[in-house]
Design an enzyme around this catalytic site. Structure first.
Site, PDB file in Angstrom:
ATOM      1  CB  SER A  18     115.371 152.814  30.884  1.00  0.00           C
ATOM      2  OG  SER A  18     115.415 152.583  32.263  1.00  0.00           O
ATOM      3  CG  HIS A  54     116.886 153.294  26.269  1.00  0.00           C
ATOM      4  ND1 HIS A  54     115.518 153.291  26.156  1.00  0.00           N
ATOM      5  CD2 HIS A  54     117.167 152.433  27.285  1.00  0.00           C
ATOM      6  CE1 HIS A  54     115.009 152.484  27.059  1.00  0.00           C
ATOM      7  NE2 HIS A  54     115.984 151.945  27.747  1.00  0.00           N
ATOM      8  CG  ASN A  57     110.955 152.672  28.984  1.00  0.00           C
ATOM      9  OD1 ASN A  57     110.463 151.588  28.699  1.00  0.00           O
ATOM     10  ND2 ASN A  57     112.203 152.796  29.360  1.00  0.00           N
TER      11      ASN A  57
HETATM   12  N1  CAA Z   1     120.373 136.764  24.516  1.00  0.00           N
HETATM   13  C1  CAA Z   1     120.571 136.416  23.227  1.00  0.00           C
HETATM   14  N2  CAA Z   1     119.608 135.855  22.456  1.00  0.00           N
HETATM   15  C2  CAA Z   1     118.415 135.598  23.036  1.00  0.00           C
HETATM   16  C3  CAA Z   1     118.136 135.923  24.379  1.00  0.00           C
HETATM   17  C4  CAA Z   1     119.176 136.531  25.127  1.00  0.00           C
HETATM   18  N3  CAA Z   1     119.020 136.902  26.402  1.00  0.00           N
HETATM   19  N4  CAA Z   1     116.865 135.587  24.660  1.00  0.00           N
HETATM   20  C5  CAA Z   1     116.358 135.051  23.532  1.00  0.00           C
HETATM   21  N5  CAA Z   1     117.282 135.064  22.556  1.00  0.00           N
HETATM   22  C6  CAA Z   1     117.111 134.641  21.167  1.00  0.00           C
HETATM   23  C7  CAA Z   1     117.005 133.141  21.055  1.00  0.00           C
HETATM   24  O1  CAA Z   1     118.282 132.551  20.926  1.00  0.00           O
HETATM   25  C8  CAA Z   1     116.168 132.988  19.810  1.00  0.00           C
HETATM   26  O2  CAA Z   1     116.984 133.138  18.650  1.00  0.00           O
HETATM   27  P1  CAA Z   1     116.601 132.398  17.243  1.00  0.00           P
HETATM   28  O3  CAA Z   1     115.240 132.897  16.852  1.00  0.00           O
HETATM   29  O4  CAA Z   1     117.667 132.854  16.314  1.00  0.00           O
HETATM   30  O5  CAA Z   1     116.613 130.953  17.539  1.00  0.00           O
HETATM   31  C9  CAA Z   1     115.231 134.193  19.833  1.00  0.00           C
HETATM   32  O6  CAA Z   1     115.868 135.151  20.681  1.00  0.00           O
HETATM   33  C10 CAA Z   1     113.886 133.833  20.390  1.00  0.00           C
HETATM   34  O7  CAA Z   1     114.094 133.264  21.681  1.00  0.00           O
HETATM   35  P2  CAA Z   1     113.289 132.031  22.274  1.00  0.00           P
HETATM   36  O8  CAA Z   1     112.796 131.141  21.159  1.00  0.00           O
HETATM   37  O9  CAA Z   1     114.092 131.401  23.357  1.00  0.00           O
HETATM   38  O10 CAA Z   1     112.093 132.699  23.049  1.00  0.00           O
HETATM   39  P3  CAA Z   1     110.921 133.578  22.525  1.00  0.00           P
HETATM   40  O11 CAA Z   1     110.557 133.282  21.113  1.00  0.00           O
HETATM   41  O12 CAA Z   1     109.911 133.403  23.579  1.00  0.00           O
HETATM   42  O13 CAA Z   1     111.510 135.067  22.553  1.00  0.00           O
HETATM   43  C11 CAA Z   1     111.990 137.129  23.565  1.00  0.00           C
HETATM   44  C12 CAA Z   1     112.060 135.607  23.707  1.00  0.00           C
HETATM   45  C13 CAA Z   1     112.912 137.567  22.422  1.00  0.00           C
HETATM   46  C14 CAA Z   1     112.482 137.698  24.882  1.00  0.00           C
HETATM   47  C15 CAA Z   1     110.501 137.533  23.241  1.00  0.00           C
HETATM   48  O14 CAA Z   1     109.638 136.971  24.193  1.00  0.00           O
HETATM   49  C16 CAA Z   1     110.304 139.031  23.223  1.00  0.00           C
HETATM   50  O15 CAA Z   1     110.594 139.703  22.253  1.00  0.00           O
HETATM   51  N6  CAA Z   1     109.743 139.566  24.340  1.00  0.00           N
HETATM   52  C17 CAA Z   1     109.528 141.012  24.497  1.00  0.00           C
HETATM   53  C18 CAA Z   1     110.799 141.648  24.959  1.00  0.00           C
HETATM   54  C19 CAA Z   1     110.673 143.127  25.088  1.00  0.00           C
HETATM   55  O16 CAA Z   1     109.628 143.740  24.901  1.00  0.00           O
HETATM   56  N7  CAA Z   1     111.790 143.738  25.452  1.00  0.00           N
HETATM   57  C20 CAA Z   1     111.840 145.168  25.712  1.00  0.00           C
HETATM   58  C21 CAA Z   1     111.617 145.393  27.163  1.00  0.00           C
HETATM   59  S1  CAA Z   1     111.537 147.107  27.530  1.00  0.00           S
HETATM   60  C22 CAA Z   1     113.149 147.558  27.699  1.00  0.00           C
HETATM   61  O17 CAA Z   1     114.079 146.808  27.616  1.00  0.00           O
HETATM   62  C23 CAA Z   1     113.353 149.015  27.900  1.00  0.00           C
HETATM   63  C24 CAA Z   1     113.409 149.523  29.237  1.00  0.00           C
HETATM   64  O18 CAA Z   1     114.057 150.538  29.436  1.00  0.00           O
HETATM   65  C25 CAA Z   1     112.674 148.938  30.379  1.00  0.00           C
END
Ligand code: CAA
Length: 284
Positions: free
Chosen positions: A119, A140, A190
């Protein structure tokens, strides 16, 4: 070049997600870890994620068995020899990555592409440690890999057009939307996300509002799925700090500088969800 067989080095949170995606897309996967314990942990994560899809009726048992059957999980890196693409998703240490790439150079067929899921480290510098800088790029992915729709495909000055096109085609084949970018610290996401997270920590630090109100402000006011402090916990405070240090070292601009509170929390071992404690407490 069409990617028919992909190798994944490192089955942590990111690597296991990428292995799952690739296998779901019908691509043969060789998933490598340094020892049986890490391998089992990574495969356990894939199993759990597929199990959740079965429970939700998105996948049947036969589909789950087929996806797992396409993944050759091994600690023998020689199994990567005939992969068309090898994606590295090991720890964010340049020295460790360099050692891995030098080993892979001697094992993997000469026309294969190498891609890093880093990242923040320089793709150009990593490519230069190999004998195939033209066949080197960044791929990424975002956490959680099976859910987030994006992959950044990163090109260096040395990356060939054929490599870049093959990497983009791979990203699309595994179901992601591709953003193309040049190799520069933080790439697109990022570079914009990290200063936002740092500003939220600065706002907390200077008493603008409580952590809950900062998070609710951005969730409800801007429609973000998580507030910035909750998201920092999710990404990892150490990871956020590490990326901030790299961005600051490159650009020397204040908004990339890690606030003292972030540094203190990292030093205290408050790393976010993974350590049970960050801005919020996950130990219950
Ligand atoms: N693996 C597989 N599926 C997952 C999962 C995982 N670890 N976590 C959640 N899911 C799925 C769930 O099964 C659910 O699927 P359906 O809609 O089909 O039922 C869906 O995602 C939504 O999950 P939840 O209902 O349990 O929870 P939520 O609605 O609160 O969503 C989230 C969880 C998807 C993490 C959401 O909060 C989100 O999008 N958060 C932001 C995440 C983000 O910004 N990520 C990028 C980070 S930066 C990065 O990664 C780059 C870097 O270099 C640092």
């Amino acid at each position: 070049m069409e990617i028919k067989k992909v190798g994944i080095c490192g089955l942590g949170l990111m690597g296991s997600g990428i292995a799952e995606l690739a296998s779901k897309a019908g691509i043969d996967v060789v998933a490598c870890e340094v020892n049986d314990k890490f391998l089992e942990k990574g495969m356990g994560r894939i199993n759990k994620s597929l199990g959740r899809a079965v429970e939700k009726g998105k996948l049947d048992e036969a589909g789950k068995t087929a996806i797992l059957g396409r993944i050759n999980a091994t600690t023998d890196y020689k199994a990567l020899a005939d992969c068309d693409l090898v994606i590295e998703a090991i720890i964010e240490s340049f020295e460790e990555k360099k050692k891995l790439y030098q080993m892979l150079d001697g094992i993997v067929k000469k026309d294969a592409i190498f891609a890093s899921n880093t990242s923040s480290l320089s793709i150009t510098e990593m490519g230069a440690t190999t004998e195939r800088a033209e066949q080197f790029c960044g791929l990424h992915f975002f956490n959680p890999v099976p859910v987030m729709k994006l992959v950044e495909v990163v090109k260096t000055v040395a990356t060939s057009d054929a490599t870049f096109e093959a990497a983009k085609a791979f990203g699309e084949k595994v179901g992601k939307v591709v953003v193309s970018c040049n190799d520069t610290p933080g790439f697109v996401v990022n570079r914009l996300l990290v200063p936002y997270l740092l500003d939220a920590i600065r706002a907390l630090e200077s008493g603008v509002a409580t952590k809950e109100d900062i998070d609710n402000g951005m969730k409800l006011g801007c429609g973000h799925p998580m507030g910035p402090l909750e998201l920092t916990d999710f990404v990892g405070l150490d990871t956020t700090y590490f990326i901030a240090e790299i961005l600051f070292a490159e650009f020397k601009q204040h908004h990339y500088a890690a606030p003292p509170l972030l540094k203190a929390m990292v030093m205290a071992g408050y790393l976010g969800r993974k350590s049970g404690r960050g801005f919020y407490d996950y130990r219950k």
